[in-house]
Design a protein around this motif. Sequence first.
Motif, mmCIF file in Angstrom:
data_model
loop_
_atom_site.group_PDB
_atom_site.id
_atom_site.type_symbol
_atom_site.label_atom_id
_atom_site.label_comp_id
_atom_site.label_asym_id
_atom_site.label_seq_id
_atom_site.Cartn_x
_atom_site.Cartn_y
_atom_site.Cartn_z
ATOM 1 N N LEU A 120 24.176 -9.853 -6.386
ATOM 2 C CA LEU A 120 25.160 -9.002 -7.055
ATOM 3 C C LEU A 120 26.389 -8.830 -6.176
ATOM 4 N N SER A 121 26.180 -8.642 -4.880
ATOM 5 C CA SER A 121 27.284 -8.368 -3.959
ATOM 6 C C SER A 121 28.195 -9.565 -3.755
ATOM 7 N N ILE A 122 27.730 -10.764 -4.086
ATOM 8 C CA ILE A 122 28.581 -11.956 -3.942
ATOM 9 C C ILE A 122 28.974 -12.532 -5.311
ATOM 10 N N GLY A 123 28.728 -11.767 -6.363
ATOM 11 C CA GLY A 123 29.185 -12.171 -7.683
ATOM 12 C C GLY A 123 28.388 -13.273 -8.342
ATOM 13 N N LYS A 124 27.158 -13.503 -7.891
ATOM 14 C CA LYS A 124 26.284 -14.510 -8.497
ATOM 15 C C LYS A 124 25.363 -13.792 -9.488
ATOM 16 N N TYR A 125 25.862 -13.546 -10.677
ATOM 17 C CA TYR A 125 25.183 -12.644 -11.598
ATOM 18 C C TYR A 125 23.964 -13.267 -12.259
ATOM 19 N N ASP A 126 23.954 -14.585 -12.433
ATOM 20 C CA ASP A 126 22.777 -15.212 -13.017
ATOM 21 C C ASP A 126 21.584 -15.109 -12.080
ATOM 22 N N SER A 127 21.814 -15.322 -10.787
ATOM 23 C CA SER A 127 20.734 -15.207 -9.808
ATOM 24 C C SER A 127 20.310 -13.753 -9.628
ATOM 25 N N ALA A 128 21.274 -12.821 -9.649
ATOM 26 C CA ALA A 128 20.938 -11.401 -9.544
ATOM 27 C C ALA A 128 20.050 -10.987 -10.711
ATOM 28 N N PHE A 129 20.374 -11.474 -11.922
ATOM 29 C CA PHE A 129 19.539 -11.163 -13.086
ATOM 30 C C PHE A 129 18.133 -11.751 -12.929
ATOM 31 N N GLU A 136 0.829 -1.207 0.000
ATOM 32 C CA GLU A 136 0.000 0.000 0.000
ATOM 33 C C GLU A 136 0.863 1.256 0.000
ATOM 34 N N SER A 137 2.024 1.164 0.609
ATOM 35 C CA SER A 137 2.991 2.257 0.639
ATOM 36 C C SER A 137 4.390 1.672 0.446
ATOM 37 N N PRO A 138 5.283 2.377 -0.277
ATOM 38 C CA PRO A 138 6.654 1.888 -0.433
ATOM 39 C C PRO A 138 7.413 1.787 0.891
ATOM 40 N N MET A 139 6.854 2.346 1.957
ATOM 41 C CA MET A 139 7.494 2.202 3.263
ATOM 42 C C MET A 139 7.283 0.799 3.846
ATOM 43 N N ARG A 140 6.391 0.032 3.219
ATOM 44 C CA ARG A 140 6.131 -1.324 3.669
ATOM 45 C C ARG A 140 6.781 -2.325 2.714
ATOM 46 N N PRO A 141 7.214 -3.466 3.213
ATOM 47 C CA PRO A 141 7.817 -4.488 2.344
ATOM 48 C C PRO A 141 6.806 -5.051 1.353
ATOM 49 N N SER A 142 7.315 -5.567 0.265
ATOM 50 C CA SER A 142 6.488 -6.138 -0.789
ATOM 51 C C SER A 142 7.292 -7.205 -1.511
ATOM 52 N N LYS A 143 6.621 -7.898 -2.427
ATOM 53 C CA LYS A 143 7.311 -8.914 -3.229
ATOM 54 C C LYS A 143 8.414 -8.272 -4.066
ATOM 55 N N ILE A 144 8.107 -7.123 -4.703
ATOM 56 C CA ILE A 144 9.113 -6.475 -5.532
ATOM 57 C C ILE A 144 10.301 -5.993 -4.695
ATOM 58 N N ALA A 145 10.044 -5.557 -3.454
ATOM 59 C CA ALA A 145 11.146 -5.165 -2.569
ATOM 60 C C ALA A 145 12.034 -6.364 -2.255
ATOM 61 N N CYS A 146 11.419 -7.533 -2.046
ATOM 62 C CA CYS A 146 12.192 -8.762 -1.814
ATOM 63 C C CYS A 146 13.035 -9.101 -3.032
ATOM 64 N N TYR A 147 12.437 -9.003 -4.221
ATOM 65 C CA TYR A 147 13.186 -9.298 -5.443
ATOM 66 C C TYR A 147 14.360 -8.329 -5.611
ATOM 67 N N GLY A 148 14.115 -7.043 -5.315
ATOM 68 C CA GLY A 148 15.186 -6.062 -5.418
ATOM 69 C C GLY A 148 16.311 -6.352 -4.442
ATOM 70 N N ALA A 149 15.965 -6.695 -3.203
ATOM 71 C CA ALA A 149 16.979 -7.018 -2.199
ATOM 72 C C ALA A 149 17.726 -8.297 -2.561
ATOM 73 N N LEU A 150 17.027 -9.274 -3.116
ATOM 74 C CA LEU A 150 17.689 -10.509 -3.553
ATOM 75 C C LEU A 150 18.680 -10.228 -4.678
ATOM 76 N N SER A 151 18.291 -9.376 -5.620
ATOM 77 C CA SER A 151 19.224 -9.054 -6.708
ATOM 78 C C SER A 151 20.446 -8.324 -6.165
ATOM 79 N N ARG A 152 20.256 -7.457 -5.177
ATOM 80 C CA ARG A 152 21.387 -6.795 -4.519
ATOM 81 C C ARG A 152 22.306 -7.810 -3.841
ATOM 82 N N ALA A 153 21.700 -8.724 -3.095
ATOM 83 C CA ALA A 153 22.476 -9.702 -2.352
ATOM 84 C C ALA A 153 23.323 -10.556 -3.292
#
Length: 323
Positions: free
Chosen positions: A93-102, A74-91
């Motif tokens: 990316l930070s460990i060099g797993k580019y296929d999973s980040a993509f 309802e608000s970007p201040m709350r977690p969501s599925k897309i926020a989880c996907y964004g955080a997963l891609s960050r995670a």
Amino acid sequence: KGAALFFRAYQYLQGMWIFAKSWDPQTSDTDLGIVLRQTSDQSVPSKRSTVSACYRQIIGDLVTAAGILPELAESPMRPSKIACYGALSRAYLSIGKYDSAFYYVDKALAIKNDLIDYNDFSSTDLLKPYPLTRLNKETVFYAQLTTSYPNLHPSYGLVDTTLYASYGDNDIRKALFFKARNGFHSFKGNYTSAFNLFGGIAVDELFLIRAETNIRLGNVDRGLDDLNTLLMKRIKKEEFTSYVGLNQEDALRLIKKERRKELLMRGLRWMDIKRYNKYDGENLRLLRYINGTKYELEPNSNRYALLLPNDIILLTGMEQNPL
């Protein structure tokens, strides 16, 4: 439950970037990570987990949360599925797993891909103290970084002159992001509409992650398409020229440059330097001159994992990071 898992994983990931070494397949089972508190029972002693255990926890929490939360909150201040996907891609990316980040950033952009067109800002808008509005349409998850320390406050924390010079005169970000101050420039391009620094996830970052991972996976043209999609919203329309026909090496170099220019002051550069040195062998050296003395942080130094607060060490007896 989904929100709780997201918040825990989001903070654990930030902690790992600061207080732990980069993930290494040869040593991650023994390298020290952070404390993974799994209970509210204060009598359970705090002990540091390994780097591999920490990333398994972070990724597991985010995957579980993504299966519970709605696509958009309802608000970007709350977690969501897309926020989880964004955080997963960050995670990843930070460990060099580019296929999973993509994989995860592509799922995120399938839900939301709105970009602010900086060409729509008038000359009056560009002169505002903080031109970008809070909770703007690019915001996927809203969070702030602390600015209680003088070195982060825009009145004191001035922008590196080389970084400022990297923006062309046709780049709207040069006026939108910076304010002249005492012969230098301070940053005003926060997605908070205030001096507080934005520490959340936004669509511009997602486009840059997908561009980078596409290029690293050999899909150079697709990566450049994502970069051009972003830059045409940042460069003056009449002067924008698309990037085409670059080889993988040049395209990756361009992405790294644009990532630094777009995502400054969001708490991401430290992680980027660590991974560029660890996985790309860039040998970036951080130099500071203080009172005539030169201080240098060498690539892959133990000091990229900051020391834990001394009072925590004294209270718990846990192992300190090596110098």
